[in-house]
Scaffold this motif. Structure first.
Motif, PDB file in Angstrom:
ATOM      1  N   MET A   1     -22.320  41.602 -44.215  1.00 48.55           N
ATOM      2  CA  MET A   1     -22.052  43.027 -44.423  1.00 48.55           C
ATOM      3  C   MET A   1     -22.274  43.444 -45.874  1.00 48.55           C
ATOM      4  SD  MET A   1     -21.464  43.986 -41.395  1.00 48.55           S
ATOM      5  CE  MET A   1     -20.655  45.598 -41.370  1.00 48.55           C
ATOM      6  N   GLY A   2     -22.014  42.534 -46.820  1.00 47.76           N
ATOM      7  CA  GLY A   2     -22.253  42.863 -48.229  1.00 47.76           C
ATOM      8  C   GLY A   2     -23.699  43.230 -48.514  1.00 47.76           C
ATOM      9  N   PRO A   3     -24.665  42.360 -48.174  1.00 48.94           N
ATOM     10  CA  PRO A   3     -26.077  42.700 -48.392  1.00 48.94           C
ATOM     11  C   PRO A   3     -26.530  43.917 -47.583  1.00 48.94           C
ATOM     12  CG  PRO A   3     -25.822  40.335 -48.142  1.00 48.94           C
ATOM     13  CD  PRO A   3     -24.495  40.935 -47.815  1.00 48.94           C
ATOM     14  N   LEU A   4     -26.001  44.076 -46.361  1.00 46.13           N
ATOM     15  CA  LEU A   4     -26.377  45.254 -45.579  1.00 46.13           C
ATOM     16  C   LEU A   4     -25.877  46.535 -46.248  1.00 46.13           C
ATOM     17  CD1 LEU A   4     -25.816  44.125 -41.869  1.00 46.13           C
ATOM     18  CD2 LEU A   4     -27.870  43.942 -43.290  1.00 46.13           C
ATOM     19  N   ALA A   5     -24.680  46.476 -46.827  1.00 42.62           N
ATOM     20  CA  ALA A   5     -24.148  47.646 -47.546  1.00 42.62           C
ATOM     21  C   ALA A   5     -25.033  48.003 -48.732  1.00 42.62           C
ATOM     22  CB  ALA A   5     -22.722  47.366 -48.002  1.00 42.62           C
ATOM     23  N   ASP A   6     -25.540  47.002 -49.433  1.00 43.27           N
ATOM     24  CA  ASP A   6     -26.432  47.269 -50.563  1.00 43.27           C
ATOM     25  C   ASP A   6     -27.705  47.977 -50.105  1.00 43.27           C
ATOM     26  OD1 ASP A   6     -24.662  46.073 -52.325  1.00 43.27           O
ATOM     27  OD2 ASP A   6     -25.648  44.107 -52.228  1.00 43.27           O
ATOM     28  N   ILE A   7     -28.213  47.584 -48.938  1.00 44.98           N
ATOM     29  CA  ILE A   7     -29.409  48.245 -48.398  1.00 44.98           C
ATOM     30  C   ILE A   7     -29.103  49.694 -48.046  1.00 44.98           C
ATOM     31  CG2 ILE A   7     -30.984  48.301 -46.420  1.00 44.98           C
ATOM     32  CD1 ILE A   7     -30.833  45.215 -46.428  1.00 44.98           C
ATOM     33  N   VAL A   8     -27.993  49.921 -47.369  1.00 47.46           N
ATOM     34  CA  VAL A   8     -27.633  51.278 -46.943  1.00 47.46           C
ATOM     35  C   VAL A   8     -27.504  52.214 -48.139  1.00 47.46           C
ATOM     36  CG1 VAL A   8     -25.778  52.662 -45.912  1.00 47.46           C
ATOM     37  CG2 VAL A   8     -26.560  50.570 -44.767  1.00 47.46           C
TER      38      VAL A   8
ATOM     39  N   GLU B   1     -36.409  54.255 -42.170  1.00 45.59           N
ATOM     40  CA  GLU B   1     -36.620  53.296 -43.252  1.00 45.59           C
ATOM     41  C   GLU B   1     -35.397  52.410 -43.438  1.00 45.59           C
ATOM     42  OE1 GLU B   1     -37.618  55.887 -46.474  1.00 45.59           O
ATOM     43  OE2 GLU B   1     -39.788  55.784 -46.062  1.00 45.59           O
ATOM     44  N   CYS B   2     -34.212  52.979 -43.320  1.00 42.38           N
ATOM     45  CA  CYS B   2     -32.996  52.192 -43.456  1.00 42.38           C
ATOM     46  C   CYS B   2     -32.887  51.188 -42.313  1.00 42.38           C
ATOM     47  CB  CYS B   2     -31.779  53.110 -43.476  1.00 42.38           C
ATOM     48  SG  CYS B   2     -30.218  52.234 -43.735  1.00 42.38           S
ATOM     49  N   ALA B   3     -33.146  51.628 -41.084  1.00 41.15           N
ATOM     50  CA  ALA B   3     -33.058  50.729 -39.936  1.00 41.15           C
ATOM     51  C   ALA B   3     -34.035  49.565 -40.066  1.00 41.15           C
ATOM     52  CB  ALA B   3     -33.321  51.506 -38.646  1.00 41.15           C
ATOM     53  N   LEU B   4     -35.258  49.850 -40.488  1.00 36.31           N
ATOM     54  CA  LEU B   4     -36.251  48.790 -40.657  1.00 36.31           C
ATOM     55  C   LEU B   4     -35.838  47.819 -41.762  1.00 36.31           C
ATOM     56  CD1 LEU B   4     -39.484  50.924 -40.221  1.00 36.31           C
ATOM     57  CD2 LEU B   4     -38.822  48.990 -38.769  1.00 36.31           C
ATOM     58  N   SER B   5     -35.297  48.332 -42.849  1.00 34.90           N
ATOM     59  CA  SER B   5     -34.844  47.460 -43.942  1.00 34.90           C
ATOM     60  C   SER B   5     -33.681  46.578 -43.505  1.00 34.90           C
ATOM     61  CB  SER B   5     -34.435  48.306 -45.149  1.00 34.90           C
ATOM     62  OG  SER B   5     -35.531  49.016 -45.681  1.00 34.90           O
ATOM     63  N   LEU B   6     -32.744  47.149 -42.750  1.00 38.86           N
ATOM     64  CA  LEU B   6     -31.629  46.364 -42.239  1.00 38.86           C
ATOM     65  C   LEU B   6     -32.119  45.287 -41.274  1.00 38.86           C
ATOM     66  CD1 LEU B   6     -29.093  49.247 -41.554  1.00 38.86           C
ATOM     67  CD2 LEU B   6     -28.879  47.506 -43.334  1.00 38.86           C
ATOM     68  N   ARG B   7     -33.025  45.679 -40.385  1.00 36.61           N
ATOM     69  CA  ARG B   7     -33.575  44.707 -39.433  1.00 36.61           C
ATOM     70  C   ARG B   7     -34.302  43.576 -40.149  1.00 36.61           C
ATOM     71  NH1 ARG B   7     -39.180  45.596 -36.989  1.00 36.61           N
ATOM     72  NH2 ARG B   7     -39.420  45.022 -39.180  1.00 36.61           N
ATOM     73  N   ASP B   8     -35.075  43.918 -41.197  1.00 34.49           N
ATOM     74  CA  ASP B   8     -35.785  42.889 -41.968  1.00 34.49           C
ATOM     75  C   ASP B   8     -34.810  41.887 -42.571  1.00 34.49           C
ATOM     76  OD1 ASP B   8     -38.131  44.172 -41.358  1.00 34.49           O
ATOM     77  OD2 ASP B   8     -38.390  45.075 -43.350  1.00 34.49           O
ATOM     78  N   LYS B   9     -33.719  42.397 -43.128  1.00 33.34           N
ATOM     79  CA  LYS B   9     -32.724  41.511 -43.733  1.00 33.34           C
ATOM     80  C   LYS B   9     -32.132  40.568 -42.693  1.00 33.34           C
ATOM     81  CE  LYS B   9     -29.994  39.938 -46.946  1.00 33.34           C
ATOM     82  NZ  LYS B   9     -30.533  39.115 -48.055  1.00 33.34           N
ATOM     83  N   ILE B  10     -31.819  41.104 -41.523  1.00 33.20           N
ATOM     84  CA  ILE B  10     -31.245  40.288 -40.461  1.00 33.20           C
ATOM     85  C   ILE B  10     -32.245  39.230 -40.006  1.00 33.20           C
ATOM     86  CG2 ILE B  10     -30.464  40.320 -38.060  1.00 33.20           C
ATOM     87  CD1 ILE B  10     -28.364  41.343 -39.984  1.00 33.20           C
ATOM     88  N   GLN B  11     -33.509  39.615 -39.837  1.00 34.19           N
ATOM     89  CA  GLN B  11     -34.521  38.692 -39.329  1.00 34.19           C
ATOM     90  C   GLN B  11     -34.932  37.641 -40.348  1.00 34.19           C
ATOM     91  OE1 GLN B  11     -37.127  41.008 -35.921  1.00 34.19           O
ATOM     92  NE2 GLN B  11     -37.860  41.053 -38.004  1.00 34.19           N
ATOM     93  N   ASP B  12     -34.963  38.013 -41.612  1.00 33.78           N
ATOM     94  CA  ASP B  12     -35.574  37.152 -42.634  1.00 33.78           C
ATOM     95  C   ASP B  12     -34.587  36.223 -43.332  1.00 33.78           C
ATOM     96  OD1 ASP B  12     -37.872  38.508 -41.993  1.00 33.78           O
ATOM     97  OD2 ASP B  12     -37.838  39.815 -43.755  1.00 33.78           O
ATOM     98  N   THR B  13     -33.316  36.296 -42.993  1.00 31.79           N
ATOM     99  CA  THR B  13     -32.302  35.474 -43.656  1.00 31.79           C
ATOM    100  C   THR B  13     -31.924  34.283 -42.791  1.00 31.79           C
ATOM    101  OG1 THR B  13     -31.404  37.433 -44.766  1.00 31.79           O
ATOM    102  CG2 THR B  13     -29.991  35.487 -44.680  1.00 31.79           C
ATOM    103  N   ASP B  14     -31.782  33.107 -43.391  1.00 31.44           N
ATOM    104  CA  ASP B  14     -31.303  31.922 -42.698  1.00 31.44           C
ATOM    105  C   ASP B  14     -29.770  31.968 -42.704  1.00 31.44           C
ATOM    106  OD1 ASP B  14     -30.568  29.440 -41.744  1.00 31.44           O
ATOM    107  OD2 ASP B  14     -32.043  28.330 -42.923  1.00 31.44           O
ATOM    108  N   TRP B  15     -29.198  32.610 -41.692  1.00 28.12           N
ATOM    109  CA  TRP B  15     -27.757  32.835 -41.670  1.00 28.12           C
ATOM    110  C   TRP B  15     -26.968  31.542 -41.479  1.00 28.12           C
ATOM    111  CZ3 TRP B  15     -26.620  37.189 -43.739  1.00 28.12           C
ATOM    112  CH2 TRP B  15     -27.472  38.287 -43.590  1.00 28.12           C
ATOM    113  N   GLU B  16     -27.519  30.615 -40.718  1.00 30.45           N
ATOM    114  CA  GLU B  16     -26.810  29.341 -40.536  1.00 30.45           C
ATOM    115  C   GLU B  16     -26.657  28.619 -41.868  1.00 30.45           C
ATOM    116  OE1 GLU B  16     -27.770  26.796 -37.377  1.00 30.45           O
ATOM    117  OE2 GLU B  16     -28.150  28.373 -35.927  1.00 30.45           O
TER     118      GLU B  16
END
Length: 218
Positions: free
Chosen positions: A33-40, A67-82
């Motif tokens: 949520m921290g990085p997503l908040a920075d994007i928003v 643009e915000c939705a695409l940026s949020l989606r990119d962050k979710i897809q491109d991060t190794d969350w595990e």
């Protein structure tokens, strides 16, 4: 402050949140949520609200919301969350709509909030979206196309699909960037099998066969 204006509405929700342990919830808050908040923050929404793993945002224009939705989606897809301590990774569903909403000052938070039928409609679109995909109504598509002279955005037609909790079916599109792969019938076939297990509606035209063969790029 109370006003009714035309806005772009974004809902997003993460999967697997309810199964996280207390220590993993701390990691989720800081690492997800921290990085997503920075994007928003880069897109300055009129209204921003969260509860748990869900996001509710109101923007002045469809372009800002897209643009915000695409940026949020990119962050979710491109991060190794595990690797960051979120077992099973993170996936998010996104929903976009463009319509009138009533903007008020929330008496509990003293911050702007939004109400109206179309807020509820967008919330009912989000649960039927595919994981890590952005589903939008036809109204949002029309609004965004006015900003799309430079072909910054592309669409795939998902079809007319029932919304969650018994809401009437809506014509739905998948938002992507032009260079990204279009959604294919096979994508929807795979998603349909998951939806049947969850007792959710399959993205397909009403009355067509379960092959989900109605998908098409625009």
């Amino acid at each position: 402050m109370t006003k009714q204006i035309q806005v772009a509405i974004l809902f997003a929700d993460a999967s697997g949140f309810s199964s996280l342990t207390p220590s993993q919830l701390n990691t989720f808050a800081s690492q997800v949520m921290g990085p997503l908040a920075d994007i928003v923050k880069r897109y300055s929404p009129q209204v921003q609200n969260t509860w748990g793993d869900a996001l509710f945002l109101i923007f002045n224009t469809a372009k800002e919301a897209a643009e915000c939705a695409l940026s949020l989606r990119d962050k979710i897809q491109d991060t190794d969350w595990e690797d960051l301590g979120i077992p099973g990774g993170v996936q998010m569903r996104f929903a976009l709509h463009n319509a009138h909403a009533t903007i008020v000052t929330d008496p509990f938070t003293n911050r702007p909030n939004a109400y109206g039928e179309h807020i509820n409609r967008t919330a009912r679109l989000e649960p039927v979206a595919m994981a890590n995909e952005i589903f939008a109504t036809s109204e949002f598509k029309v609004a965004l196309d006015a900003f799309n002279q430079q072909r910054l955005f592309a669409w795939d037609s998902v079809g007319t699909i029932p919304l969650a909790k018994g809401w009437p079916a809506a014509e739905v599109y998948r938002l992507r960037r032009p260079k990204e792969q279009p959604l294919t019938p096979d994508n929807l076939k795979t998603q349909a099998s998951v939806r049947r297990l969850l007792n959710l509606p399959c993205p397909m035209h009403i009355g067509r066969s379960a092959s989900c063969s109605t998908i098409g790029s625009i």
